[in-house]
Design a protein around this motif. Sequence first.
Motif, PDB file in Angstrom:
ATOM      1  N   ARG A 203      81.777  45.627  24.777  1.00 37.90           N
ATOM      2  CA  ARG A 203      80.763  46.544  25.294  1.00 37.90           C
ATOM      3  C   ARG A 203      79.523  45.773  25.708  1.00 37.90           C
ATOM      4  NH1 ARG A 203      76.570  49.959  23.150  1.00 37.90           N
ATOM      5  NH2 ARG A 203      76.923  49.185  21.038  1.00 37.90           N
ATOM      6  N   CYS A 204      79.063  46.004  26.925  1.00 35.09           N
ATOM      7  CA  CYS A 204      77.893  45.305  27.455  1.00 35.09           C
ATOM      8  C   CYS A 204      76.785  46.295  27.804  1.00 35.09           C
ATOM      9  CB  CYS A 204      78.234  44.524  28.724  1.00 35.09           C
ATOM     10  SG  CYS A 204      79.357  43.132  28.472  1.00 35.09           S
ATOM     11  N   ALA A 205      75.558  45.873  27.580  1.00 33.59           N
ATOM     12  CA  ALA A 205      74.385  46.583  28.075  1.00 33.59           C
ATOM     13  C   ALA A 205      73.791  45.739  29.185  1.00 33.59           C
ATOM     14  CB  ALA A 205      73.368  46.790  26.960  1.00 33.59           C
TER      15      ALA A 205
ATOM     16  N   ILE B 204      72.933  41.857  29.049  1.00 39.25           N
ATOM     17  CA  ILE B 204      72.711  41.132  30.299  1.00 39.25           C
ATOM     18  C   ILE B 204      71.338  41.495  30.853  1.00 39.25           C
ATOM     19  CG2 ILE B 204      73.560  40.741  32.654  1.00 39.25           C
ATOM     20  CD1 ILE B 204      76.340  41.684  31.641  1.00 39.25           C
ATOM     21  N   ARG B 205      70.549  40.496  31.200  1.00 39.78           N
ATOM     22  CA  ARG B 205      69.235  40.707  31.810  1.00 39.78           C
ATOM     23  C   ARG B 205      69.113  39.870  33.078  1.00 39.78           C
ATOM     24  NH1 ARG B 205      66.422  43.353  27.677  1.00 39.78           N
ATOM     25  NH2 ARG B 205      67.204  42.849  25.600  1.00 39.78           N
TER      26      ARG B 205
ATOM     27  N   THR C 264      69.536  38.743  24.230  1.00 41.93           N
ATOM     28  CA  THR C 264      70.041  38.433  25.573  1.00 41.93           C
ATOM     29  C   THR C 264      71.272  37.549  25.427  1.00 41.93           C
ATOM     30  OG1 THR C 264      67.782  38.456  26.467  1.00 41.93           O
ATOM     31  CG2 THR C 264      69.513  37.497  27.843  1.00 41.93           C
ATOM     32  N   THR C 265      72.391  38.023  25.914  1.00 39.20           N
ATOM     33  CA  THR C 265      73.623  37.231  25.894  1.00 39.20           C
ATOM     34  C   THR C 265      73.803  36.484  27.196  1.00 39.20           C
ATOM     35  OG1 THR C 265      74.548  39.078  24.631  1.00 39.20           O
ATOM     36  CG2 THR C 265      76.062  37.319  25.266  1.00 39.20           C
TER      37      THR C 265
ATOM     38  N   VAL D 272      66.528  33.652  22.462  1.00 41.49           N
ATOM     39  CA  VAL D 272      67.124  32.688  23.398  1.00 41.49           C
ATOM     40  C   VAL D 272      68.461  33.214  23.904  1.00 41.49           C
ATOM     41  CG1 VAL D 272      68.080  30.371  23.633  1.00 41.49           C
ATOM     42  CG2 VAL D 272      65.965  30.709  22.362  1.00 41.49           C
ATOM     43  N   PRO D 273      68.657  33.280  25.222  1.00 40.20           N
ATOM     44  CA  PRO D 273      69.929  33.786  25.752  1.00 40.20           C
ATOM     45  C   PRO D 273      71.081  32.851  25.433  1.00 40.20           C
ATOM     46  CG  PRO D 273      68.553  32.920  27.523  1.00 40.20           C
ATOM     47  CD  PRO D 273      67.712  32.922  26.289  1.00 40.20           C
ATOM     48  N   ALA D 274      72.250  33.420  25.152  1.00 40.80           N
ATOM     49  CA  ALA D 274      73.432  32.610  24.860  1.00 40.80           C
ATOM     50  C   ALA D 274      73.972  31.940  26.117  1.00 40.80           C
ATOM     51  CB  ALA D 274      74.510  33.476  24.219  1.00 40.80           C
TER      52      ALA D 274
END
Length: 296
Positions: A63-65, A89-90, A107-108, A134-136
Amino acid sequence: MPKRLVKLGAIFLLGDAATFLLLLWTLLILWPSSSYMRDLYDDDGRGGGRGALGARAVMRCRRCALVTSSGHVLGSGAGDEIDGAECVIRMNDAPTSGYERDVGTRTTLRLLGHRAVDKFATRNWAELLEDRRVPANVVFWGLPWYSPLVYSPLIGSFCRVFKRSSNCFRIGKDAERAKFDALYRKETGLEAGVGSQNWLSTGFIAMAMATESCDRVTVYGMVPPDHCAAAATAAAPDAPRRTAYHYYQPDGPGECEYYLEHEAGLPGGSHRFITEKRVYARWAQTHNITFAHPSW
């Protein structure tokens, strides 16, 4: 904390873009950057993906936002719901600090276009310095003429910082950019990129990548394709109220104003935001995409 991160943090707090860019160039000279990033599709263009693009996914999530930068997210109170998704996701320089209640903190995957790289640094320094933000995964994309002298140095410097906990990719090769141009042509019948009057938006690339990576996607803050139709006639009683194009720039352009201006065409090329939203509406029927705040 590494000394270079402390120095970066001080400069980000000052918000001095010129000083920041000078630092990035210094970092570039002192530390070679090529080993810190890799091409997004380093499989020589082989397909096999399950989404709209038919390419290898950056990540796999149930599941993604996908959080847009629209002013519609303000007041949504969706922050906890967004952070509860497996992957978040941004796009571009949309910040989380100060907007946690509505957009969350995690933030992935952050997709950064070439015009947002320096803005991201001055607006989002917290994401570089706070581990929980920190984004992955970071994916950089941009126009070809930014690559040799500006774009590559900037993303190289960023990747040195992100590398401590992030996978760093770029959409840089002509064949990689051609994947998205071909998808846009297939879905809209329009040409895109250099030599055309149409430029892909970061949102289009993010949505395409989300269909590859996510079993289910909830998009926050995106309006339906016909949302701005009433705004075309100023006297319309049901014209949508003015909503900022970016939630973090309340005094910036209005969303519908900006969409309609681009859809009509601008000298030098436009983002066809409304045309793209018609594509997303179709994708929603086949790729398990839903929309929230507003829902449609």
